[in-house]
Design a protein around this motif. Structure first.
Motif, mmCIF file in Angstrom:
data_model
loop_
_atom_site.group_PDB
_atom_site.id
_atom_site.type_symbol
_atom_site.label_atom_id
_atom_site.label_comp_id
_atom_site.label_asym_id
_atom_site.label_seq_id
_atom_site.Cartn_x
_atom_site.Cartn_y
_atom_site.Cartn_z
ATOM 1 N N VAL A 470 -27.339 17.888 57.781
ATOM 2 C CA VAL A 470 -26.725 18.480 58.972
ATOM 3 C C VAL A 470 -27.115 19.957 58.983
ATOM 4 C CG1 VAL A 470 -24.579 18.797 60.246
ATOM 5 C CG2 VAL A 470 -24.831 16.833 58.711
ATOM 6 N N ASN A 471 -28.112 20.290 59.785
ATOM 7 C CA ASN A 471 -28.735 21.614 59.711
ATOM 8 C C ASN A 471 -28.550 22.461 60.959
ATOM 9 O OD1 ASN A 471 -29.767 21.046 57.145
ATOM 10 N ND2 ASN A 471 -31.646 20.163 57.976
ATOM 11 N N THR A 496 -25.346 20.032 54.020
ATOM 12 C CA THR A 496 -25.413 20.848 55.223
ATOM 13 C C THR A 496 -26.149 22.149 54.932
ATOM 14 O OG1 THR A 496 -23.458 22.276 55.023
ATOM 15 C CG2 THR A 496 -23.091 19.985 55.716
ATOM 16 N N ALA A 497 -26.676 22.736 56.005
ATOM 17 C CA ALA A 497 -27.291 24.055 55.915
ATOM 18 C C ALA A 497 -26.207 25.126 55.981
ATOM 19 C CB ALA A 497 -28.303 24.237 57.042
ATOM 20 N N ASP A 498 -26.595 26.353 55.716
ATOM 21 C CA ASP A 498 -25.671 27.491 55.746
ATOM 22 C C ASP A 498 -25.644 28.053 57.168
ATOM 23 O OD1 ASP A 498 -23.921 29.427 54.870
ATOM 24 O OD2 ASP A 498 -25.471 30.703 53.984
ATOM 25 N N VAL A 499 -25.034 27.278 58.089
ATOM 26 C CA VAL A 499 -25.043 27.630 59.506
ATOM 27 C C VAL A 499 -23.615 27.639 60.037
ATOM 28 C CG1 VAL A 499 -27.367 26.728 59.916
ATOM 29 C CG2 VAL A 499 -25.397 25.201 60.160
ATOM 30 N N THR A 503 -18.706 20.737 62.259
ATOM 31 C CA THR A 503 -17.468 19.965 62.207
ATOM 32 C C THR A 503 -17.802 18.601 61.629
ATOM 33 O OG1 THR A 503 -16.606 21.086 64.167
ATOM 34 C CG2 THR A 503 -15.549 19.027 63.516
ATOM 35 N N ILE A 504 -17.189 18.259 60.505
ATOM 36 C CA ILE A 504 -17.410 16.966 59.855
ATOM 37 C C ILE A 504 -16.042 16.337 59.658
ATOM 38 C CG2 ILE A 504 -18.380 15.775 57.860
ATOM 39 C CD1 ILE A 504 -20.216 18.196 57.450
ATOM 40 N N GLU A 521 -22.168 18.057 49.911
ATOM 41 C CA GLU A 521 -22.430 19.460 49.585
ATOM 42 C C GLU A 521 -22.428 20.256 50.890
ATOM 43 O OE1 GLU A 521 -25.341 21.685 46.523
ATOM 44 O OE2 GLU A 521 -26.383 20.623 48.156
ATOM 45 N N VAL A 522 -21.456 21.160 51.029
ATOM 46 C CA VAL A 522 -21.313 21.975 52.227
ATOM 47 C C VAL A 522 -21.972 23.326 51.964
ATOM 48 C CG1 VAL A 522 -19.706 22.973 53.883
ATOM 49 C CG2 VAL A 522 -19.172 20.792 52.776
#
Length: 730
Positions: A470-471, A496-499, A503-504, A521-522
């Motif tokens: 999820v980027n 996920t990316a650092d963006v 919302t998950i 991993e968030v």
């Protein structure tokens, strides 16, 4: 200006007037215009109900992205949303921080609905509001909300006005009016006129109530209307969802019920079921207009209106741990035997009951009394510091399905939908979602995510061979009916990316047969961006290691991204079921937090073999913590940590300089004798590392916990004969 005096300007007329430069025009439907924000290249949307702020979030222009441009005859124009016939207003009556946000809810165009089109040298235009003389911005710090509050024009204040969309429609367009999307056979869309509706509901319950670890998953979607004399019992892996834009648009006049799974009215294994976004009058409940909701962990009860009373156990039997958020109960909540509970942003007529650990955050009428008084062990925080409520699926007034993504709230109290109003936020048409079904591959899902689609998981089990990535900022990943992700080849399930703004919500992460390091991993390791204005939020995420089958993972959830909000999670190394044992379902830690300024509400973590929680980031806040340490250490010598006997449940790293937590309970249930845990909680002694209202409990005959936090707090007595508390530390 009266309605019948207005005339809509086609875009080519604006060009002829010299207001807009160099647009390619179409002969078809020239009066319909779109607005595309330069800030993110997305189209501006207005919802059919007119209750939501305008947002630049649509990747393609469809019905919600069409506007009439109306000449006001005074050098200004107004924008009329075709989906509703309402004019767009820069509303100055909204309270801060919402003042000046654009909303399509006016039937006439007065001063606040008028804008001056200001051409820019690059061929775009700016829109200056007559309401306050400020330029309209597509504010990416607010998720693309349009707001008239800028003194100067920069990239976020530039728009392209065109007759036709500049990008093709998505490959999964919204349904035609009244036609639901293809959610698959495990999603049951019903109405008050569905034939044999009670039989449909009962059939699902009869299959799911005994289905403790089975593969079946179900979502029951209630379309708007009144359901008279309907009983809805809810079993395992079943989620009941109202499809209204407001909870009272779906009304069940009958009963909603969770029955105890174990004998003796014991609800301590009532997991993985939920209800959201509808109202219930419990006329067919357990008497006295009361519904029975006998539950324990992983029970999302959100955005509900109980038009009566609710009791949280069955006939005085055991129950242990649950969750309210955005809930209104007209009458009394009776927590009964509940050992611990968290209520966030909820309201009721009255509350009765207390056991070990009851936490109220943003609840305007929490019960009187305070921790640690027996019978009044209440932890009360007047306001919820920061939250974005969970997205919800609904049917718009034109029959289209969409997902409402609530706006970020700060320092809030009470429900988000009071006084009949809509929850502020943005609406995402279902056509912007990829609807995933069991059998979809990770590669196929990742292709959709990479293309900018949001993701809606339908019920079932998804066996993944690579992580879901999820980027893209502001992506919504929403599960309905407890969709379960599993990897058997040693790969993490999601990264996920650092963006900004992810919302998950509503997902079940199951550890596979091969150790994968981490399940979710968030943010990558070393994530450093500041997301305070638009944080990632995780809602109702449930993790399981063992139980259905042997599984293993080192860490269930790792949060690296700063400012992340976790809103209800249960991380569980199974203590019963299949594949359960010290070597059969090994897992060291439930949660590892490396990010700074991470906030968590409703943190349930149980039975991991070392620390349940390891917190390395600064500025962390936790509101409610419930944890049982592992049942099954084989010996004291085999379960010693560097700091003494056993591994503290909640570990704040020695280098952390700021942290705060409220309402914590740590419990031991050792199956083998002679085992002790020296400290339930370990933290550095620092005036900015603070804990409030802690309790430790020994259940059963064996061992116990020697101290509550560090070397403070007395030793537990077996069989809960003595439950030591510490009110503040240090």
């Amino acid at each position: 200006m009266a309605w019948n005096q207005e005339r809509a300007w086609p875009v080519h007329a604006l060009v002829a007037a010299g207001w807009i430069a160099a647009l390619t025009l179409s002969a078809q439907d020239a009066d319909a215009a779109t607005l595309r924000a330069v800030a993110n290249n997305n189209f501006v949307s207005a919802t059919a109900t007119g209750t939501s702020y305008l947002t630049a979030t649509a990747g393609a222009a469809q019905s919600w992205e069409q506007f009439d441009v109306v000449n006001n005859g005074n050098g200004t124009v107004s924008f009329r949303a075709r989906i509703s016939g309402n004019f767009v207003s820069a509303d100055l009556n909204l309270t801060q921080p919402n003042t000046g946000r654009l909303i399509a809810n006016r039937r006439t165009a007065d001063a606040w609905e008028q804008f001056t089109v200001v051409p820019q040298s690059n061929g775009t235009v700016a829109l200056r509001s007559a309401a306050n003389g400020q330029y309209v911005s597509a504010d990416l710090n607010l998720g693309g909300v349009l707001v008239a509050n800028r003194n100067a024009v920069q990239a976020w204040e530039q728009f392209v006005i065109a007759d036709q969309p500049t990008t093709p429609p998505p490959t999964n367009p919204p349904p035609t009016t009244g036609t639901p999307p293809d959610f698959g056979s495990s999603v049951h869309i019903v109405s008050p006129t569905t034939p044999n509706l009670q039989g449909v509901i009962d059939g699902i319950y009869n299959a799911q109530q005994p289905n403790h670890f089975g593969p079946r998953r179900d979502a029951i979607l209630l379309t708007p209307g009144t359901y008279n004399n309907l009983r809805i019992p809810v079993g395992f892996y079943t989620q009941v969802l109202g499809l209204g834009s407001h909870p009272d648009q779906v009304h069940v006049n009958g009963d909603l019920r969770s029955n105890a799974f174990l004998g003796g009215d014991n609800a301590t294994q009532n997991f993985w079921r939920g209800a959201e976004n509808f109202s219930v009058t419990p006329s067919l409940g357990i008497g006295n207009n009361t519904m029975q909701w006998a539950v324990s962990q992983a029970i999302p009860f959100r955005r509900m209106h109980v038009r009566g009373n609710i009791k949280l156990n069955q006939n005085g039997g055991w129950s242990s741990g649950g969750w309210f958020s955005d809930v209104l109960v007209d009458g009394q909540v009776n927590s009964a035997s509940q050992q611990q509970w968290i209520s966030r942003n909820s309201q009721w007529g009255s509350w009765t009951g207390s056991n070990w650990n009851m936490v109220f955050v943003g609840v305007p009428n929490a019960p009187a009394g305070s921790f640690p008084t027996a019978g009044q062990r209440y932890t009360k925080i007047a306001q919820t510091p920061v939250i974005r409520e969970k997205p919800f699926l609904f049917i718009d007034t034109d029959g289209s399905y969409a997902v409402r993504v609530p706006a970020l709230r700060q320092n809030s109290s009470g429900i988000s939908w009071n006084n009949g109003g809509a929850t502020p936020g943005r609406t995402v048409p279902i056509g912007q979602f990829y609807i995933a079904k069991p059998g979809d591959t990770a590669a196929a899902i990742n292709t959709q995510l990479a293309a900018g689609r949001h993701l809606l998981f339908t019920p079932g089990t998804y066996v993944l061979t690579q992580p879901l990535r999820v980027n893209n900022p502001d992506t919504v990943v929403l599960g309905i009916g407890f969709p379960t992700l599993r990897s058997d080849n040693g790969q993490p399930l999601m990264q996920t990316a650092d963006v900004d703004g992810l919302t998950i919500s509503g997902l079940f992460f199951d550890a596979g047969a091969t150790e994968s390091g981490v399940l979710l991993e968030v943010g990558p390791n070393g994530a450093a961006a500041n997301h305070a204005a638009n944080p990632t939020v995780l809602h109702d995420l449930f993790f399981r290691i063992g139980g259905a089958a042997a599984g293993k993972v080192r860490i269930a959830l790792s949060v690296n991204a700063n400012n992340t909000i976790v809103d209800h999670t249960w991380l569980w190394r199974a203590d019963h079921g299949a594949g359960v044992g010290w070597t059969q379902n090994p897992s060291e830690n439930g949660l590892w937090v490396n990010g700074n300024d991470v906030t968590m509400y409703g943190l349930f973590v149980e039975h991991f073999q070392k620390h349940q929680v390891v917190w390395n980031g600064n500025g962390g806040r936790v509101y409610f913590y419930q944890s049982e340490i592992p049942y099954d250490p084989q010996s004291q010598a085999g379960w010693n940590s560097p700091t003494g006997r056993g591994w503290a449940s909640y570990k704040v790293a020695d280098n952390v300089t700021s942290h705060e937590a409220w309402g914590l309970g740590v419990y031991s249930v050792f199956t083998n004798g002679g085992i002790l845990l020296d400290r339930a909680i370990e933290a550095p002694v620092n005036g900015n590392v603070r804990f409030h209202n802690m309790i430790s409990v020994c259940l059963g005959n064996n061992g116990g916990i020697v101290h509550v936090i560090n070397n403070t707090g007395a030793q537990t007595g077996c069989n809960a004969s003595f439950t030591p508390t510490v009110t503040n530390f240090p």
